[in-house]
Design a protein around this motif. Structure first.
Motif, PDB file in Angstrom:
ATOM      1  N   PHE A 169      39.015  39.936  41.711  1.00 36.48           N
ATOM      2  CA  PHE A 169      40.084  38.968  42.342  1.00 36.48           C
ATOM      3  C   PHE A 169      41.675  39.117  41.730  1.00 36.48           C
ATOM      4  CE2 PHE A 169      42.213  34.767  42.143  1.00 36.48           C
ATOM      5  CZ  PHE A 169      42.534  34.671  43.192  1.00 36.48           C
ATOM      6  N   ILE A 170      41.419  39.348  40.592  1.00 35.40           N
ATOM      7  CA  ILE A 170      42.884  39.238  39.848  1.00 35.40           C
ATOM      8  C   ILE A 170      43.647  40.680  40.328  1.00 35.40           C
ATOM      9  CG2 ILE A 170      44.244  39.772  37.633  1.00 35.40           C
ATOM     10  CD1 ILE A 170      42.288  37.839  36.158  1.00 35.40           C
ATOM     11  N   GLY A 171      42.727  41.818  40.579  1.00 35.30           N
ATOM     12  CA  GLY A 171      43.252  43.235  40.893  1.00 35.30           C
ATOM     13  C   GLY A 171      43.721  43.033  42.317  1.00 35.30           C
ATOM     14  N   GLY A 172      42.870  42.511  42.920  1.00 35.30           N
ATOM     15  CA  GLY A 172      43.096  42.267  44.433  1.00 35.30           C
ATOM     16  C   GLY A 172      44.259  41.347  44.889  1.00 35.30           C
ATOM     17  N   VAL A 173      44.643  40.622  44.183  1.00 31.08           N
ATOM     18  CA  VAL A 173      45.736  39.661  44.415  1.00 31.08           C
ATOM     19  C   VAL A 173      47.160  40.509  43.952  1.00 31.08           C
ATOM     20  CG1 VAL A 173      47.202  37.535  43.665  1.00 31.08           C
ATOM     21  CG2 VAL A 173      44.637  37.479  44.230  1.00 31.08           C
ATOM     22  N   GLY A 174      46.902  41.199  42.641  1.00 31.34           N
ATOM     23  CA  GLY A 174      48.072  41.992  42.572  1.00 31.34           C
ATOM     24  C   GLY A 174      48.324  43.131  43.478  1.00 31.34           C
ATOM     25  N   SER A 175      47.319  43.455  44.406  1.00 28.29           N
ATOM     26  CA  SER A 175      47.732  44.487  45.335  1.00 28.29           C
ATOM     27  C   SER A 175      48.134  43.775  46.678  1.00 28.29           C
ATOM     28  CB  SER A 175      46.367  45.034  45.716  1.00 28.29           C
ATOM     29  OG  SER A 175      46.550  46.042  46.866  1.00 28.29           O
ATOM     30  N   VAL A 176      47.835  42.650  46.869  1.00 31.80           N
ATOM     31  CA  VAL A 176      48.425  41.943  47.744  1.00 31.80           C
ATOM     32  C   VAL A 176      49.864  41.586  47.738  1.00 31.80           C
ATOM     33  CG1 VAL A 176      48.502  39.539  49.094  1.00 31.80           C
ATOM     34  CG2 VAL A 176      46.131  40.657  48.512  1.00 31.80           C
ATOM     35  N   LEU A 228      56.891  44.820  38.031  1.00 36.49           N
ATOM     36  CA  LEU A 228      57.313  43.241  37.588  1.00 36.49           C
ATOM     37  C   LEU A 228      56.366  42.423  38.335  1.00 36.49           C
ATOM     38  CD1 LEU A 228      59.404  41.531  36.719  1.00 36.49           C
ATOM     39  CD2 LEU A 228      61.058  42.283  38.546  1.00 36.49           C
ATOM     40  N   VAL A 229      56.299  42.475  39.817  1.00 29.44           N
ATOM     41  CA  VAL A 229      55.557  41.453  40.235  1.00 29.44           C
ATOM     42  C   VAL A 229      54.164  41.143  40.037  1.00 29.44           C
ATOM     43  CG1 VAL A 229      55.228  40.433  42.767  1.00 29.44           C
ATOM     44  CG2 VAL A 229      57.326  41.567  42.220  1.00 29.44           C
ATOM     45  N   ALA A 230      53.611  42.201  40.091  1.00 29.05           N
ATOM     46  CA  ALA A 230      51.945  42.072  39.605  1.00 29.05           C
ATOM     47  C   ALA A 230      51.834  41.849  38.189  1.00 29.05           C
ATOM     48  CB  ALA A 230      51.353  43.695  39.852  1.00 29.05           C
ATOM     49  N   ALA A 254      48.053  43.932  36.999  1.00 31.66           N
ATOM     50  CA  ALA A 254      47.456  42.663  36.828  1.00 31.66           C
ATOM     51  C   ALA A 254      46.412  42.421  35.979  1.00 31.66           C
ATOM     52  CB  ALA A 254      47.014  42.076  38.417  1.00 31.66           C
ATOM     53  N   ILE A 255      45.560  43.056  35.626  1.00 31.77           N
ATOM     54  CA  ILE A 255      44.498  42.929  34.718  1.00 31.77           C
ATOM     55  C   ILE A 255      44.983  43.080  33.415  1.00 31.77           C
ATOM     56  CG2 ILE A 255      43.514  45.271  34.655  1.00 31.77           C
ATOM     57  CD1 ILE A 255      41.609  41.920  35.111  1.00 31.77           C
ATOM     58  N   THR A 256      45.929  43.479  33.028  1.00 31.25           N
ATOM     59  CA  THR A 256      46.709  44.131  31.844  1.00 31.25           C
ATOM     60  C   THR A 256      46.813  42.881  30.991  1.00 31.25           C
ATOM     61  OG1 THR A 256      47.334  46.241  32.719  1.00 31.25           O
ATOM     62  CG2 THR A 256      48.334  45.421  30.806  1.00 31.25           C
ATOM     63  N   ALA A 257      47.476  41.980  31.236  1.00 31.02           N
ATOM     64  CA  ALA A 257      47.592  40.691  30.324  1.00 31.02           C
ATOM     65  C   ALA A 257      46.339  40.050  29.905  1.00 31.02           C
ATOM     66  CB  ALA A 257      48.269  39.624  31.220  1.00 31.02           C
ATOM     67  N   GLU A 258      45.153  40.286  30.314  1.00 37.69           N
ATOM     68  CA  GLU A 258      43.901  39.745  30.044  1.00 37.69           C
ATOM     69  C   GLU A 258      42.725  40.649  30.669  1.00 37.69           C
ATOM     70  OE1 GLU A 258      42.610  37.283  27.561  1.00 37.69           O
ATOM     71  OE2 GLU A 258      41.281  38.804  27.962  1.00 37.69           O
ATOM     72  N   PRO A 259      42.448  41.770  30.121  1.00 36.57           N
ATOM     73  CA  PRO A 259      41.345  42.542  30.535  1.00 36.57           C
ATOM     74  C   PRO A 259      40.017  42.264  29.979  1.00 36.57           C
ATOM     75  CG  PRO A 259      42.514  43.904  29.318  1.00 36.57           C
ATOM     76  CD  PRO A 259      43.335  42.478  29.110  1.00 36.57           C
TER      77      PRO A 259
END
Ligand SMILES: Nc1ncnc2c1ncn2[C@@H]1O[C@H](COP(=O)(O)OP(=O)(O)O)[C@@H](O)[C@H]1O
Ligand SMILES: Nc1ncnc2c1ncn2[C@@H]1O[C@H](COP(=O)(O)OP(=O)(O)O)[C@@H](O)[C@H]1O
Ligand SMILES: Nc1ncnc2c1ncn2[C@@H]1O[C@H](COP(=O)(O)OP(=O)(O)O)[C@@H](O)[C@H]1O
Lengths: 112, 432, 432, 432, 112, 112
Positions: free
Chosen positions: C324-331, C356-358, C309-314
């Motif tokens: 937040f971004i990482g946490g949502v990725g995990s959810v 794919l989803v994250a 999730a953080i890879t597109a804009e780290p």
């Protein structure tokens, strides 16, 4: 009582288990064994050297039953584990003299 | 106190800095200052040294995965011990034997101490020691895998003491120490011969003197495979070796303080990777063609064969040539593994095909891309280093055999070395 | 011969050097010279490339640990092979398709060769190739895990040839190659979409066309879990992926030759780590809440979901936003894993939820911190890349299905792929 | 907003740059410019921080290999979670408690945010945070191994929250944060006491309060060994720790922007490696002498004992002294492991001997090579940090015991924690 | 002679072993098995999907004894392995016709 | 028919297997077990603490035979697995009442 030992294909364990549940067998003990029989082991190559795997993984099921259900159990195992290919396995029947349920101390058929 | 620093390489640095002023005219008046270059050079030794150290873990995993479970504790013990011993012996005597006042055939016997470096030296002397030290461990790791599953632990460790303290450094002084081989024009950039074949020759000698594992070759001439116990671990080991090799070859540029140097390191990383990749692909296609199935252990050996092959000259080849050199390395591995079995030489992990055979090929292949190399000088180096290593290793193995034995007794071998040598099972709950 | 180097990023470098003269006035007359910057930039590609290479080992361990023992040799084989194939294909055709003379939609068909770089280029062309190459392997690794335990080894390897040689580079040319997507303003710093979702889409397509493992979904609508055979190995794999990701995201700054660049890399490391950490913690709390126990495999997937999730804009997010971004990725991973099972899409390792989803979430989340990003452009990129990847992957999988089959026969699947594909057990002494 | 950056170390930097102009006169007018030094310093934090992060994987493998198979999933879960928690807590509160406006005894309570750094600061503030963060995780990893196989997962994770968010940072502020201990002249270069003993004290307190594993000590005073399930994995873990330690100690130079700094880092790498190597060799000879066989787990502990011992002063010792310090560390481990068993303190992996005992030795040994160190100051630091850590840890463990319990019930312990805590077996197919 | 097969809880092996040593049983053979019985398997969740572990780890002990010690052995096993909870296991007694010690060739009771 | 159970040293499996093949035994089932007997376990040291390994790895072979071959099988196992050292193991003979080949349904001797 009888002590039934069945050697079957590992991939058939689940079907056999289902079949036995269907005829109300409530207990059995299962272990992994290696079988040698007419189904010869496969020949494999490891690092350029050929060798034969003599022993083939099989599953062993042990079930203590009373005389009355013996036939039904044998039939259930047989039909559930048969594929018709060499290596399907065997069923052995031994005489069981006594059975004891550790928890309650019950003996005989009621211990099974 | 002048150290005979790797002869042909100090030359390379000079050429490098010359060429940078040629290739890179626009930077002529904006080059890194001497201290910046010093930091880069030193850091290259340290970080690339770290990568080579990772290879010790890689060897440990590869070998631990390819032995049977009952010998995996001993294999782990050997690998962590040899890394420790190599590190100590190279300080106690090895480094100075290899690099200090080399008179052509040998350096001096003395304990290494970091010398006061000045920026003009180009790099910190300690960082060079560190980088050279991790190389020694590699040579010892190679032996460890070949003689596995029957060698006596203590005898093996004593062999490592001699190999890392004396055999490796003395032959190393001839080339990298600026001795007679470097003067004869022998070229081996990162050590296809100097590191890998040396390990391979010592392994071969050990395998012959120690003998095969009992039961490996039956009386009727058959080979009995003894499959490795943990292939995912062996695969991890190969990955670690592969990636650690970027340090092995990349760090052997011995400098990173100029654009020319870092360009060279880039090329080296690329060629190293391409050679290994070719090794894998060749082994996969090869085992499918030969045996109908992919032999994973051969694919792992193939990657390593490619890596060893490119090690003597990872800089000069074009990408295509690097693929070719690595691919041929892998072909040689594929052919030599069964050949050794035919000769009843029992090399548990394929160390001899990978490090000795592909190492010889790689050393010869230098002539394909480096116009300074001659076939004669390359063969000369291969032969004298081979003869020396076989001869000295044989003496050590024989002396050990005489005084303490080099292999465990047969019952211990049957029960597994872990019981007699360590009293500890590697996987007490997974095996019977 | 001008290479369309990553468009928005070359811009970033320029902005970077401008800003450094603003933020860092005291250094204005003491900036690194061009050659020093060249060395830093090149070395950043190499060392960060090494870290990304470690991810290949990470994927191998993660996937090897999550499949059943009877398929672990094939899984190891696939992973080392795909890294090799990716490295070769990216030289043979991939890199130039992605970066050479991109006309908006595609680059040129030609073998890559290192070009003569001059210091003014800012970095060694070879180091850039090396860094881009390891990314390709990542995309292929993703597919490997999803279709595990039933895919035919040779068919999979051929798919990898096409994916790494053509599908990945062509879509990559649209954005990082400077093609139409980059012109449309699509922003994906290190590849949430360009690498991870591409792998994820290819995996999804593969899972659907190949079908679920036999027995996974029973006729009465139940899901039969097939627990992984070696969770410590899977955990090691996740650690390697996590730490390798510092290279994936950090190296994607594409430069390290200025204070601004290395500041950026610091931020990237921090945000990458925070997002992954949040992913783990969310997954732990989440599985306790949902199921009463901590599902370790979900915690591992959660870490990876945070990372993707953080890879597109780290770079741009504040620490809190990164969490937040990482946490949502995990959810999203937590919710999607059972969802896929409901759809009878059998993804062995959770590759589709994670990559794919994250990945989609991360690509959208760019708008939260990067004011240059628009929701429209992000969605546009996500969709066109998705459609292209699904379409081309489907064709390849179907053609393979037609000509050689994409899955092993049912008996082989029952017995384990290791027997039919490799003739080698992964752990011959641990399992029956 | 001035940060009390590691007091004695900022001094070291100043001394470093002074000395460089003395030692390196030829470079006086060719030193790196400020921005170049900034990049080097920052990159040193990042890359060495990566190496320290690898240690988290190393601890995970070491501990996972030394527990029994039925607890290996929980052990993996604990290790990946604690790294995640440490990373979050150090951002949320830890870093500022340790380094922000330290009044002698404690910093400030606030969320960390990267500050705008200027080149004059010498390094990017974020990179320093990253480097400090990975240290926190180490302290927590130490506890994880000691209390394994009976601690309740959730209680352990809550303990980690407090340890990494409060206990570690507060005591850290006293020395590295520039507080009263640094003013008292306490010297601990990379944390033999500040990191390792703190972890060791917390582990000791935990072991006592939680109690031994059931069955470990029989009524008739015998010790029942419970051998580790996967020794190759434990060996891998030790290798990762060893090599990660180059980052731990090397990065603690806190700078790489001058020849003097990179010389120092070289020395640190060398001494770190020699101490570990001596630890292994001592443990091998020691276990042969004591028990007749090589105990691999002691060799692994010996390496770590050597590493912990050299950590308080890895720079100043000569190679010989480094070997001595590491060797003594290993001797102490050899002696303390059975001693703890006699005291019925059940430390599953040997964390207390390695991190606490060798840590104390290492902290004292600073006086052997660093003339600025006094025995008094060293003992003072050891004692106050010990008392504080034991006291605060005890409170936390007791409160946890009171409110939620700190160990699983006996049946769960017998069945293995993996079943009750995770509902997942680590190796479902290898064990019964 | 009798051939006694006991299926017990793995965690009880040590106590049973002690109990048998106390009545001078000098030989036995142990293996790991999977049991199915009234003690239903636990239901677990893996990656969001629920499933039942049908088979539960058990330990199987085989002991050849002469008639004289049969009762003592059964009692020892029973009392050492009983917890009163479902799943404690069973003891099965079969008739043993012959026993041979490989090393010496002894047969019958003296071979045990 | 008889059901022969032999407990042997693991390192002797191959020789026993050869010996049985030589007398045309075409089937057997093998498993790994832990044995306790007069051959006392070894005492080992782990991290400074001494302990005794009570159970020693053994291999268990099960062979169903008809009366006619019983003697030959016992002799073959005995001579192939004997080393003369304590721990060589035992052979147990039980009565086998019935044997069924799953694949064909054959029963009795012809099922073996
Ligand atoms: N005489 C025997 N005694 C014990 N087990 C046997 C015997 N014969 C066969 N088995 C077991 O039965 C399995 C199947 O036997 P095999 O001869 O291969 O096939 P089939 O039963 O179809 O003829 C063997 O692998 C072995 O485990
Ligand atoms: N009829 C049987 N035949 C063989 N083994 C059995 C039989 N019934 C139970 N067992 C074994 O005994 C174990 C315990 O049985 P179970 O019915 O669960 O509990 P209990 O013996 O306390 O009633 C089972 O797990 C199985 O291994
Ligand atoms: N009474 C018994 N019942 C079942 N198995 C036995 C019995 N006695 C011995 N065994 C098995 O035989 C093995 C060898 O027995 P042991 O007494 O050690 O040596 P030996 O047979 O040479 O006297 C044991 O390890 C055990 O597996």
């Amino acid at each position: 009582m009888k002590y039934i030992i069945a050697i079957i294909q590992p991939s058939k364990l689940e079907t056999v288990h289902e079949a036995l549940k269907n005829i109300d067998i409530t207990g059995m003990t299962v272990s992994e064994v290696q079988g040698y029989g007419r189904q010869m082991g496969k020949s494999e190559i490891y690092r350029g050297a050929e060798y034969t795997v003599n022993f083939i993984p099989k599953t062993k099921i042990e079930i203590a039953v009373d005389e009355a259900t013996e036939e039904a159990v044998i039939t259930a195992i047989k039909s559930a584990s048969e594929t018709g290919k060499i290596g399907d396995g065997k069923i052995f029947v031994l005489d069981l003299q006594e059975a004891i349920r550790i928890r309650t101390g019950e003996t005989g058929s009621s211990a099974l | 106190m002048i150290k005979n620093i790797k002869w042909q390489k100090s030359l390379a640095i000079i050429v490098g800095s010359l060429s940078s002023s040629i290739i890179l005219p626009s930077a002529a008046n904006a080059a890194p200052d001497a201290e910046t270059a010093y930091i880069f050079n030193t850091f290259s030794f340290l970080i690339h040294g770290f990568l080579v150290a990772l290879m010790a873990a890689g060897f440990c995993m590869l070998e631990g995965g390819l032995v049977r479970a009952k010998n995996a504790t001993v294999q782990s013990t050997k690998n962590i011990s040899l890394y420790a011993i190599a590190g100590l012996m190279y300080a106690i005597v090895g480094y100075n034997l290899m690099y200090m006042d080399v008179n052509g055939y040998i350096g001096s016997f003395s304990f290494w101490n970091p010398s006061e470096t000045v920026v003009d030296d180009g790099y910190s002397s300690g960082s060079d020691w560190f980088f050279q030290m991790v190389f020694v461990a590699t040579a010892a790791s190679i032996v460890s895998g070949a003689v596995a599953e029957r060698v006596k632990l203590t005898s093996f460790l004593i062999f490592v003491v001699i190999l890392t303290g004396f055999i490796y450094p003395i032959q190393g002084s001839w080339s990298w120490g600026g001795g007679y081989l470097s003067e004869a024009g022998f070229l081996d950039f990162a050590g296809s011969t100097i590191v890998h074949s040396v390990g391979g020759w010592a392994a071969l000698t050990g395998c012959i003197i120690i003998g095969a594992r009992s039961g490996k070759y039956t009386d009727d001439g058959k080979v009995k495979p003894m499959p490795g116990s943990n292939l995912p671990l062996a695969t991890l080991g190969t990955f670690l070796l592969w990636f650690g090799w970027f340090g092995f070859n990349g760090g052997s540029q011995l400098a990173m303080g100029s654009a020319a140097d870092v360009d060279a390191i880039s090329n080296i990383y690329i060629n190293t990777n391409l050679a290994a990749a070719a090794g894998v692909v060749v082994a996969i296609i090869g085992t499918i063609a030969l045996y109908g199935k992919v032999d994973l252990t051969m694919a792992l050996n193939g990657a390593l064969g490619g890596l060893v092959a490119i090690t003597a000259e990872p800089l000069a080849p074009s990408p295509i040539l690097a693929i070719f050199i690595g691919g041929v390395g892998s072909v040689l591995v594929l052919l030599t593994v069964p050949l050794l079995d035919k000769l009843k030489i029992d090399d548990v992990v394929g160390a001899i095909p990978v490090h000795l055979v592909a190492g010889i090929w790689g050393t010869i292949a230098v002539v394909l891309s480096n116009s300074d190399a001659t076939l004669g000088a390359q063969l000369y180096g291969i032969i004298v280093i081979g003869v020396f290593t076989v001869f000295t290793s044989a003496i050590v193995w024989y002396v050990l055999k005489l005084f303490m034995g080099v292999r465990v007794d047969e019952q211990s071998e049957l029960d597994g070395l872990d019981k007699t040598e360590n009293g500890l099972e590697a996987y007490p709950e997974f095996t019977n």
